[in-house]
Design a protein around this motif. Structure first.
Motif: not given
Ligand code: ADP
Ligand code: MG
Length: 905
Positions: A386-404
């Protein structure tokens, strides 16, 4: 009710009953899914019929009704509302049922166009089984849900030689692994995985070697073709769209068979869609510390003996901030490693975050904001996102970038962290940008609810929405105008699902609208108790326009959803790696946080047979005591081989009840286990010569909580240890032999220690209340006595919880009884009786026993004593010469022989 009257018919045209077209369709679909409960969609409900209805109504506690007749009998029926289906599915799955979900594949209006009698097209869209779930509402976020396939190699002769392959995967996270093991290890491996579902071939399910054992597990037997070894490699390659599985590594045919069975079952339950699995990786035999089910239960690794999570080791040491991290921590706890190098790699990561508290804090803060992208990704790939799964990917990848970026600032990057950092920076940054631009701030749960695309993202969508919203404004304006024209100020334009838009006035004003001239504009629709409702041609036209605009807006949104989803699933592999890397970092940072919080140290793990723990504490008891304000007394333990010996020591621990024996035993086992899972440990210093198998058993009386506290169980479990433990094993035996009469128990404990010392030669901790056993230390070179100190103070016993060399002088049972509040008269009387007993038994029978009994190794020869006597008899007989004997000599010789034979034990 007679079963035959409610049993689901297998064909539509049997007997003389007339079958309605809907029932005919139902029966056909049910016949194709005989082993599932069929959730048959009818409007806003999933209905169940016949047997299914009876099973479900019993299981769910919902009302059983009936619908029509079949062959003259009522058809039992029950239903669950679609919007609550997940909840009911959850309960049915938990009870071990499988469910086939059958949806309406077209709008009922479409069906009506084909003729009054035609039935809405329906089809099964998925099979819901315990091992193949993807929905958050059906899963425990902090635990893996494994589907396991079990295959066995046909071995011709000996049973013990059977070889098994286990393939296991979690379709909600994509993890996929295979391994081989023997029959003995099988139980331990399954205990570690705690599978949601195990699939086996029909043949194996019925095989006497494993059948009794499988019956206690959530097993689904499948037809032989699923386990066909000849097609396994091809099926596996097809799933991953590769030419050959050799790219993934080398697998045995048995492993391929199990792996192919797993994915074939996934494809069947997901009806062809392919969840994002990582290619199978092979787990080498012996790569993990083997821990059987009884040991896991005894050590309360993931659950206490009463079955709860709080109070378990897992709950006590879990400081992770993400669900994926919690799952990985549980995995590592369930399967500690045996390779010192790999263990050291994990410890390196923890050390980095122990030393750099700023990085640790920042990391954990960012991780906490990262959603569970593995599970969202899995849902998107199988079309259940659902839409929240897309948002989860967005936030997860954003967090990943920052963490890297943050990880790049670390002065030191050990291997595990470097690999994680690389995975985190791999995905195309454009995915985050696209999702951020497209998704609205507030998101509905389901895509069909619409409204998830951000305004300004898509021109066509914006226009359609404007039209829809504009029309809504026109409706409002219309209300004002009609109120004005009719002079009815209370006139309202309202909306409901039955009538759509309508005009509503009170009954009193209704008269006015029903009369000329207003009745030329207002068309009557409905009269209620207090209100009258109207429409107008203008309102009807507007309504149609609004509906069309809304429909078009939703259609456009769904198109956008598919595009975004495709963008994400196109990067499945890199995103899956990000998910794994996030989990790895979370675990490392969490274990570092734990180490700092609780003052743990980095253990050393090597390939020696040493086991040296200085100032060890029990990770769970320590925390519990601290909550109550009490200190935990740290204790040392050294099971390393004594100088000049090649095998480790056995500690025999005596001491009164409540002294802390069990706690001491477990803490040392837990410290070894934590060290090998790659965690810091509750001690001042710890050096662990790698342990390959961990055993822990508790005497029956300590084991009441499990409700199977029989002496038999205790003995079966002890037998398993004595038969399996090798030099690398670590064995914990707590009060073995106390489930039976004293002398029986003492003898069994005695023999078990000798066996451990002479045959198993393993490192062991043995707690006992049989003081007699301490005499054994005189004979067994690697056996050492230890006791938990107590102090007697004014007739009371004070527990010091301090483990020291030596044997307990006595058991202090009466003092403990006094502490427990036994009446003073009983205590006094008991002291008297004890004094009498001790006077009689001054000369310890055990001390004499130890001198009289030959050592285990000597006595363990097959029936040596009886052989000896037999030899003597034979010799004596051979020495006789009957021809030279008088009748009297002969008689005397006969008596002598009889006497010799009588000494035979
Ligand atoms: P035993 O097995 O000798 O009967 P337990 O190990 O069950 O004793 O310990 C009894 C209680 O004593 C525990 O519940 C715990 O509260 C306390 N205890 C045990 N070991 C320690 C210790 N090292 N420091 C402080 N308290 C302890
Ligand atoms: Mg105990």
């Amino acid at each position: 009710m007679d079963a035959s009257t409610t049993a689901t018919p297998t064909g539509p045209s049997e007997g003389n009953g007339r079958v309605t077209p809907v029932m005919e369709q139902y029966i056909e679909i049910k016949a194709a899914n005989p082993d599932c409960l069929l959730f048959y969609r009818m409007g806003d409900f999933y209905e169940l019929f016949f047997d299914d209805a009876e099973t479900a109504s019993r299981a769910l506690g919902i009302v059983l009704t009936k619908r029509g007749k079949h062959q003259g009998h009522d058809i039992p029926m029950c239903g669950v509302p679609v919007h609550r289906a997940d909840e009911y599915l959850h309960r049915l799955i938990a009870l071990g049922h499988r469910v086939a979900v059958c949806e309406q594949m077209e709008d009922p209006a479409e069906a009506r166009k084909r003729g009054a009698k035609s039935v809405v097209r329906r089809d099964v869209t998925r099979l819901v089984t315990p091992g193949t779930l993807t929905e958050d509402s059906l899963l425990d976020a902090r635990r893996n849900n494994y589907l396991v396939a079990l295959a066995r190699a046909r071995t011709s002769s000996t049973e013990t030689a059977s070889l098994f392959a286990l393939a296991f995967l979690d379709i909600s996270t994509g993890e996929f692994r295979v391994m081989e093991c023997d029959r003995l290890a099988l139980a331990a491996e399954i205990a570690r995985l705690e599978p949601g579902e195990i699939v086996v071939s029909d043949a194996l399910y019925a095989d006497p070697e494993v059948a009794p054992y499988l019956r206690t597990l959530p097993v689904t037997p499948l037809a032989r073709d699923v386990f066909d070894g000849a097609t396994a490699e091809r099926r596996l390659a097809a799933y991953f769209a590769v030419a050959t599985t050799q790219a993934f590594g080398t697998f045995s045919r048995l492993e391929l068979t199990a792996a192919a069975a797993c994915i074939t079952y996934v494809e069947r339950t997901q009806l062809g869609s392919r969840p994002p699995l990582s290619p199978p990786t092979r787990e080498a035999a012996g790569a993990t510390l083997m821990i059987d089910a009884a040991t896991r239960a005894n050590l309360e690794l993931t659950r206490t003996l009463t079955g709860e999570r709080p109070g378990s080791l897992a709950a006590s040491i879990d400081r992770t901030v993400t669900s994926a991290g919690a799952r990985l921590l549980n995995q590592r706890l369930a399967a500690p490693l045996t390779d010192p190098m790999l263990i050291a790699q994990r410890l390196d990561s923890i050390e980095t975050f122990v030393d750099d508290s700023a990085a640790r804090a920042e990391l954990r803060e960012r991780l906490a904001a990262a959603p569970d992208i593995a599970r969202s990704l899995a849902r998107l790939v199988v079309g259940r996102g659902g839409p929240r799964d897309l948002a989860a990917i967005r936030d997860g990848l954003a967090a990943a970038e920052a963490l890297a970026r943050r990880l790049a600032e670390l002065t030191e990057q050990p291997a595990e962290i470097a690999a994680a950092a690389q995975a985190l920076s791999a995905p195309d940054p454009d995915i985050v940008a696209t999702l951020s631009a497209a998704l609205a701030d507030e998101l509905p749960h389901l895509k069909r609810d619409g409204g998830f695309v951000r305004a300004g993202y898509d021109v066509a969508l914006d226009e359609t929405r404007a039209l829809r919203d504009e029309s809504r404004r026109v409706v409002a304006a219309l209300q004002a105008r009609y109120a004005e024209e009719s002079g009815v100020r209370a006139l309202k334009v309202r909306h409901n699902n039955v009538l759509g838009y309508f005009i509503e006035v009170t009954a009193q004003h209704g008269e006015k609208l029903l009369a000329a001239p207003l009745n030329a504009t207002f068309i009557h629709r409905q009269t209620l108790a207090g209100q009258v409702r109207f429409t107008t041609t203008e309102l009807a036209a507007l309504e149609a326009k609004i509906a069309t605009a809304a429909d078009r807006a939703l259609a456009l949104e769904l198109e956008i959803f598919e595009r975004l989803s495709a963008r994400v699933t196109g990067a499945t592999e890199t995103i899956r790696r990000v998910a794994e890397a996030l989990a790895v970092l979370d675990v490392a940072a969490a274990l570092a946080a734990l180490a700092v919080e609780r003052d743990y140290v980095r253990p050393e793990v090597d390939r020696s047979l040493d086991l040296v723990i200085e100032g060890g504490r029990h990770p769970v008891v320590e925390q519990a005591l601290q909550r109550d304000g009490g200190p935990f007394v740290a204790n040392d333990c050294d099971l390393s081989p004594p100088p000049g010996e090649s095998a480790g020591r056995i500690y025999l621990i005596t001491g009164p009840n409540m002294a802390g024996k069990s706690t001491y035993l477990r803490q040392n086992a837990l410290i070894a286990l934590m060290a090998q899972m790659g965690s810091f440990v509750p001690a001042k210093r710890a050096r662990i010569g790698m342990v390959d198998r961990l055993f822990s058993r508790v005497g029956a009386a300590d084991d009441l909580a499990r409700g199977r506290s029989t002496f038999m169980v205790e003995m079966i479990e002890t037998a398993a240890i004595l038969n399996q433990a090798t030099e690398r094993a670590l064995v914990i035996l707590d009060e073995i032999g106390r489930g039976t009469a004293t002398f029986d128990g003492l003898s069994i404990a005695w023999a078990a220690i000798e066996h451990l010392h002479e045959k198993n030669r393993c490192r062991a901790l043995f707690a006992t209340h049989f003081h007699e056993l301490t005499a054994l230390a005189a004979k067994l070179k690697r056996l050492f006595n230890a006791t938990v100190r107590v102090k007697e103070w004014q007739g009371d016993v004070v527990f010091l919880h301090e483990v020291v060399a030596g044997a307990a002088d006595r058991s202090y049972g009466i003092q403990v009884a006094k502490l427990a509040g036994l009446p003073a008269s009983v205590i006094e009387r008991a002291k008297l009786v004890l004094a009498q007993l001790e006077a009689v038994d001054r000369t310890s029978p055990a001390r004499r026993l130890i001198d009289d009994l030959p050592l285990f190794a000597a006595s363990a020869r097959p029936a040596p004593a009886s052989d000896k006597t037999a030899d003597e008899l034979t010799q004596a007989l051979a020495a006789l010469n009957p021809d030279e004997m008088s009748p009297r000599d002969a008689l005397e010789a006969l008596y002598a022989l009889k006497l010799k034979a009588a000494r035979r034990p």
